[in-house]
Design a protein around this motif. Structure first.
Motif, mmCIF file in Angstrom:
data_model
loop_
_atom_site.group_PDB
_atom_site.id
_atom_site.type_symbol
_atom_site.label_atom_id
_atom_site.label_comp_id
_atom_site.label_asym_id
_atom_site.label_seq_id
_atom_site.Cartn_x
_atom_site.Cartn_y
_atom_site.Cartn_z
ATOM 1 N N ILE A 242 6.102 -26.571 5.626
ATOM 2 C CA ILE A 242 4.877 -26.238 5.444
ATOM 3 C C ILE A 242 4.547 -24.905 4.524
ATOM 4 C CG2 ILE A 242 2.300 -25.758 6.296
ATOM 5 C CD1 ILE A 242 2.746 -27.732 8.259
ATOM 6 N N LEU A 243 5.292 -23.967 4.991
ATOM 7 C CA LEU A 243 5.118 -22.275 4.526
ATOM 8 C C LEU A 243 5.715 -22.379 2.940
ATOM 9 C CD1 LEU A 243 4.636 -19.321 4.936
ATOM 10 C CD2 LEU A 243 6.866 -19.107 5.764
ATOM 11 N N LEU A 244 6.792 -23.130 2.786
ATOM 12 C CA LEU A 244 7.671 -23.014 1.721
ATOM 13 C C LEU A 244 6.675 -23.812 0.706
ATOM 14 C CD1 LEU A 244 11.274 -23.305 2.391
ATOM 15 C CD2 LEU A 244 10.026 -21.125 1.806
ATOM 16 N N ASP A 245 5.920 -24.666 0.977
ATOM 17 C CA ASP A 245 5.050 -25.514 0.193
ATOM 18 C C ASP A 245 3.792 -24.874 -0.217
ATOM 19 O OD1 ASP A 245 5.105 -28.100 -0.972
ATOM 20 O OD2 ASP A 245 3.244 -28.410 0.301
ATOM 21 N N ARG A 246 3.240 -24.188 0.812
ATOM 22 C CA ARG A 246 1.877 -23.194 0.292
ATOM 23 C C ARG A 246 2.464 -22.175 -0.493
ATOM 24 N NH1 ARG A 246 -1.608 -24.440 5.456
ATOM 25 N NH2 ARG A 246 -1.541 -26.657 5.051
ATOM 26 N N LEU A 247 3.524 -21.422 -0.117
ATOM 27 C CA LEU A 247 3.733 -20.245 -1.103
ATOM 28 C C LEU A 247 4.036 -20.523 -2.527
ATOM 29 C CD1 LEU A 247 6.597 -18.291 0.922
ATOM 30 C CD2 LEU A 247 4.187 -18.162 1.077
ATOM 31 N N LYS A 248 4.144 -21.908 -2.769
ATOM 32 C CA LYS A 248 4.280 -22.379 -4.252
ATOM 33 C C LYS A 248 3.012 -22.256 -4.868
ATOM 34 C CE LYS A 248 8.206 -25.234 -3.766
ATOM 35 N NZ LYS A 248 8.725 -26.467 -3.011
ATOM 36 N N ASN A 249 1.642 -22.147 -4.230
ATOM 37 C CA ASN A 249 0.523 -22.034 -4.860
ATOM 38 C C ASN A 249 -0.287 -20.724 -4.494
ATOM 39 O OD1 ASN A 249 0.404 -24.697 -6.261
ATOM 40 N ND2 ASN A 249 0.764 -25.620 -4.184
ATOM 41 N N GLU A 250 0.539 -20.028 -4.005
ATOM 42 C CA GLU A 250 -0.311 -18.423 -3.511
ATOM 43 C C GLU A 250 -0.728 -17.928 -4.838
ATOM 44 O OE1 GLU A 250 -1.439 -18.288 -1.048
ATOM 45 O OE2 GLU A 250 -0.441 -19.002 0.970
ATOM 46 N N ASP A 251 -0.101 -17.844 -5.945
ATOM 47 C CA ASP A 251 -0.385 -16.996 -6.968
ATOM 48 C C ASP A 251 -1.386 -17.501 -8.065
ATOM 49 O OD1 ASP A 251 1.155 -14.589 -6.491
ATOM 50 O OD2 ASP A 251 2.536 -15.633 -6.659
ATOM 51 N N ARG A 252 -2.149 -18.726 -7.545
ATOM 52 C CA ARG A 252 -2.905 -19.423 -8.540
ATOM 53 C C ARG A 252 -4.202 -18.448 -8.788
ATOM 54 N NH1 ARG A 252 -2.183 -24.687 -10.160
ATOM 55 N NH2 ARG A 252 -0.384 -25.148 -9.423
ATOM 56 N N MET A 253 -4.254 -17.579 -7.664
ATOM 57 C CA MET A 253 -5.342 -16.572 -7.974
ATOM 58 C C MET A 253 -5.080 -15.411 -6.917
ATOM 59 S SD MET A 253 -8.325 -18.625 -5.609
ATOM 60 C CE MET A 253 -9.666 -17.263 -5.871
ATOM 61 N N ILE A 254 -5.820 -14.237 -7.343
ATOM 62 C CA ILE A 254 -5.633 -12.994 -6.182
ATOM 63 C C ILE A 254 -6.802 -13.216 -5.396
ATOM 64 C CG2 ILE A 254 -5.902 -10.296 -6.372
ATOM 65 C CD1 ILE A 254 -5.160 -10.517 -9.075
ATOM 66 N N LEU A 255 -6.210 -13.293 -4.044
ATOM 67 C CA LEU A 255 -6.955 -13.496 -2.669
ATOM 68 C C LEU A 255 -7.439 -15.138 -2.705
ATOM 69 C CD1 LEU A 255 -8.857 -10.195 -1.985
ATOM 70 C CD2 LEU A 255 -6.529 -10.752 -1.567
ATOM 71 N N PHE A 256 -8.479 -15.447 -2.240
ATOM 72 C CA PHE A 256 -8.751 -16.909 -1.880
ATOM 73 C C PHE A 256 -10.076 -17.058 -1.742
ATOM 74 C CE2 PHE A 256 -6.989 -15.119 1.796
ATOM 75 C CZ PHE A 256 -7.712 -15.481 2.607
ATOM 76 N N TYR A 257 -10.694 -18.118 -1.897
ATOM 77 C CA TYR A 257 -12.100 -18.590 -1.642
ATOM 78 C C TYR A 257 -12.033 -18.829 0.007
ATOM 79 C CZ TYR A 257 -12.814 -18.553 -6.427
ATOM 80 O OH TYR A 257 -12.721 -18.074 -7.786
ATOM 81 N N ASP A 258 -12.825 -18.265 0.838
ATOM 82 C CA ASP A 258 -12.912 -18.879 2.232
ATOM 83 C C ASP A 258 -14.117 -19.225 2.581
ATOM 84 O OD1 ASP A 258 -11.007 -17.619 4.916
ATOM 85 O OD2 ASP A 258 -12.882 -18.524 5.206
ATOM 86 N N THR A 259 -13.991 -20.676 3.086
ATOM 87 C CA THR A 259 -15.354 -21.328 3.280
ATOM 88 C C THR A 259 -16.230 -20.533 4.456
ATOM 89 O OG1 THR A 259 -13.974 -22.391 5.282
ATOM 90 C CG2 THR A 259 -14.644 -23.669 3.041
ATOM 91 N N ARG A 260 -15.688 -19.932 5.174
ATOM 92 C CA ARG A 260 -16.551 -19.047 6.238
ATOM 93 C C ARG A 260 -17.454 -18.002 5.326
ATOM 94 N NH1 ARG A 260 -12.256 -17.009 10.278
ATOM 95 N NH2 ARG A 260 -10.716 -17.303 8.451
ATOM 96 N N ASP A 261 -16.867 -17.477 4.311
ATOM 97 C CA ASP A 261 -17.608 -16.720 3.433
ATOM 98 C C ASP A 261 -18.626 -17.409 2.418
ATOM 99 O OD1 ASP A 261 -17.797 -13.898 1.941
ATOM 100 O OD2 ASP A 261 -17.471 -15.340 0.332
ATOM 101 N N LEU A 262 -18.154 -18.610 1.935
ATOM 102 C CA LEU A 262 -19.010 -19.272 1.043
ATOM 103 C C LEU A 262 -19.789 -19.945 1.656
ATOM 104 C CD1 LEU A 262 -16.362 -21.213 -1.350
ATOM 105 C CD2 LEU A 262 -17.290 -19.086 -1.570
ATOM 106 N N TYR A 263 -20.006 -20.600 2.854
ATOM 107 C CA TYR A 263 -20.971 -21.067 3.626
ATOM 108 C C TYR A 263 -21.744 -20.156 4.383
ATOM 109 C CZ TYR A 263 -19.273 -25.937 2.552
ATOM 110 O OH TYR A 263 -18.696 -26.954 1.833
ATOM 111 N N SER A 264 -21.724 -18.622 4.312
ATOM 112 C CA SER A 264 -22.229 -17.905 5.209
ATOM 113 C C SER A 264 -23.834 -18.198 5.283
ATOM 114 C CB SER A 264 -21.998 -16.599 4.984
ATOM 115 O OG SER A 264 -22.446 -16.182 3.458
ATOM 116 N N GLY A 265 -24.145 -18.250 6.639
ATOM 117 C CA GLY A 265 -25.639 -18.411 6.693
ATOM 118 C C GLY A 265 -26.064 -19.731 6.924
ATOM 119 N N LYS A 266 -25.103 -20.906 6.371
ATOM 120 C CA LYS A 266 -25.373 -22.099 6.264
ATOM 121 C C LYS A 266 -25.000 -22.994 7.511
ATOM 122 C CE LYS A 266 -27.176 -22.474 1.984
ATOM 123 N NZ LYS A 266 -26.974 -21.054 1.406
ATOM 124 N N PRO A 267 -25.829 -23.826 7.923
ATOM 125 C CA PRO A 267 -25.339 -24.483 9.288
ATOM 126 C C PRO A 267 -24.193 -25.468 9.154
ATOM 127 C CG PRO A 267 -27.508 -25.572 8.241
ATOM 128 C CD PRO A 267 -27.050 -24.405 7.609
#
Ligand SMILES: C[S@@+](CC[C@H](N)C(=O)[O-])C[C@H]1O[C@@H](n2cnc3c(N)ncnc32)[C@H](O)[C@@H]1O
Length: 346
Positions: free
Chosen positions: A275-300
Motif C-alpha cells: 500500500i505504501l509503495l503504491d501511494r508514494l507513486k502519486n504523492e507528487d501530483r500536487m504539493i500537499l493535498f485536499y483534506d475532506t475534514r478541511d473542505l467539509y468544515s462546518g458541514k454536517p
C-alpha cells in the motif's frame, strides 16, 4: 532475546516485541522500524552502491540485513562499546564477515569511501549532516531516518526555529509539511557544501520520517536545486488556512524511476509495504493535498473517501488518489475550487 527480521536473526537486549518508539539503550532494536529496514533493503538492491554504511548500528540489524539480503558490501559503525560487541556477535551468528567500527561514524567516513551512508540517530540528524555530506563519496546516496517529528511538524515551535529555521504549523498537513521541511533542510546543507540532492523516496510512518536522496557535487546543480525551496500558500489547498509556510521543499519527494525499479522479494511481501509503495507513486501530483475534514468544515455530512474520490472523478473526469499522509486526504491535479464544486460545496 532473539528475533527474526528479513533474513536476519538478531540477538538484542531490548524486548523485540515491545511496541512503541523504542527506548535508548545498548543493542537497541525497534520492531516499529522493520518496514523502514525492508524498504532500505529494496532501495540498496535497486541502486547497488559499492559500499553501504550503517552509521548508527544499534543491534546491527540494518547493516546485517544489507549484507545478507542485497549483495552490497556493508559496514556498521557503533559508538557504544556494549552495543558494538553485540553487533560483532550478531554478524558472526548470521554467518557474515562484514566490517564494523567501534566509535563515531564520522571518523570512519573520513577514512573510507562510502557511497551510501544511512543515518539513523535517536532524534534529529541535524548535528550529523554537514560532515556526512562533506566526507562521503559523491556521487552517492544518503539515507535519513528522523524521529524529531515535533520539531519538523512545528508541534515544538522553538526546536523548529532553532534546528530548521522554518515556519510550519501542526495540523492536517503536518506530516507532508514535516517531510518537505526535512528535505528543504538537507538540500540547504547540501548547497552550503557545494552539493545538490535529488529525493528518491520519502515517507512518513508513525514516529519517524524516512528519506533517501542522491547526492552530487557541483555549484551549478546546487544553485538550480535551491529554486525548489520556497514558501507555500496554504489557501491553494485549504479553505481554512491562508498563511504562507516554509521554507519547504516544493520539488518532487519521490522519483518515479526509483519507485518503478523496486522489486519486492516474496519473503518481504506484506500488505502495508504494498500500500505504501503504491501511494508514494502519486504523492507528487500536487504539493500537499485536499483534506475532506478541511473542505467539509462546518458541514454536517462527511462522505466516505470512496464516494469523495468517485464524485471528483465523475464530475471533473480527472484522476484522484489517496495519500499516505492522511486517511482523509486526496491528491489530484485539480484546483481547490473545482474540487469544492465537484463535491457540491459551493
Ligand atoms: C536509533 S539507534 C540505531 C538503530 C538501528 N539503526 C536500527 O535500525 O535498529 C542509534 C544508535 O547509534 C549509536 N550512536 C549514537 N551516536 C553515534 C555516532 N556518532 N556514531 C556511531 N554510533 C552512534 C547509539 O549508541 C545507538 O546504538
Amino acid at each position: 532475546m532473539k528475533t527474526r527480521e528479513g533474513l536476519a536473526e538478531i540477538e538484542t537486549e531490548s524486548d523485540p516485541d515491545f511496541i512503541g518508539p523504542g527506548r535508548a539503550g545498548p543493542s537497541f532494536y525497534n520492531r516499529l522500524q522493520s518496514l523502514n529496514r525492508d524498504i532500505t533493503v529494496l532501495i540498496v538492491s535497486a541502486l547497488k552502491p559499492s559500499h553501504y554504511m550503517d552509521a548508527f548500528g544499534g543491534s546491527g540489524v540494518r547493516g546485517i540485513r544489507i549484507g545478507l539480503e542485497t549483495g552490497t558490501e556493508s559496514f556498521i559503525a557503533e559508538k557504544n562499546r556494549s552495543s558494538y560487541l553485540a553487533i560483532l556477535e550478531n554478524i558472526k551468528n548470521n554467518g557474515l564477515s562484514i566490517a564494523s567500527y567501534n566509535g563515531d561514524f564520522i571518523r570512519a567516513i573520513r577514512e573510507y569511501q562510502f557511497d551510501f551512508v544511512d543515518l539513523d540517530p535517536y532524534g534529529t540528524v541535524v548535528p550529523y549532516l554537514d560532515e556526512t555530506i562533506n566526507f562521503m563519496k559523491k556521487p552517492g546516496y544518503l539515507g535519513i531516518t528522523a524521529t524529531d517529528l515535533s520539531a519538523l511538524t512545528g508541534s515544538s515551535q522553538g526546536s523548529l526555529r532553532r534546528r530548521y529555521g522554518s515556519s510550519v504549523k501542526p495540523g492536517l498537513w503536518m506530516h507532508e509539511n514535516g517531510i518537505r521541511n526535512l528535505i528543504s533542510y538537507v538540500a540547504r546543507r547540501a548547497a552550503a557544501n557545494d552539493c545538490s540532492i535529488t529525493p528518491l523516496l520519502s515517507f512518513w510512518k508513525g514516529h519517524y520520517y524516512r528519506l533517501f536522496v542522491r547526492l552530487i557535487r557541483g555549484r551549478k546543480g546546487a544553485d538550480r536545486m535551491l529554486n525548489y525551496i520556497g514558501r507555500f500558500e496554504m489557501s491553494t489547498v485549504s479553505v481554512k488556512e491562508s498563511d504562507f509556510i516554509g521554507p519547504i521543499w516544493l520539488g518532487k519527494m519521490n522519483s518515479a524511476e526509483m519507485l518503478n525499479s523496486l522489486t519486492v522479494p516474496d519473503y518481504l511481501k506484506k500488505r502495508d509495504l504494498e500500500i505504501l509503495l503504491d501511494r508514494l507513486k502519486n504523492e507528487d501530483r500536487m504539493i500537499l493535498f485536499y483534506d475532506t475534514r478541511d473542505l467539509y468544515s462546518g458541514k454536517p455530512v462527511i462522505n466516505s473517501m470512496e464516494s469523495v474520490i468517485l464524485a471528483i472523478k465523475d464530475s471533473l473526469d480527472r484522476d484522484v488518489f489517496p495519500t499516505h499522509f492522511s486517511t482523509t486526504g486526496i491528491k489530484t491535479d485539480c484546483k481547490r475550487d473545482d474540487v469544492m464544486k465537484a463535491l457540491g460545496m459551493t
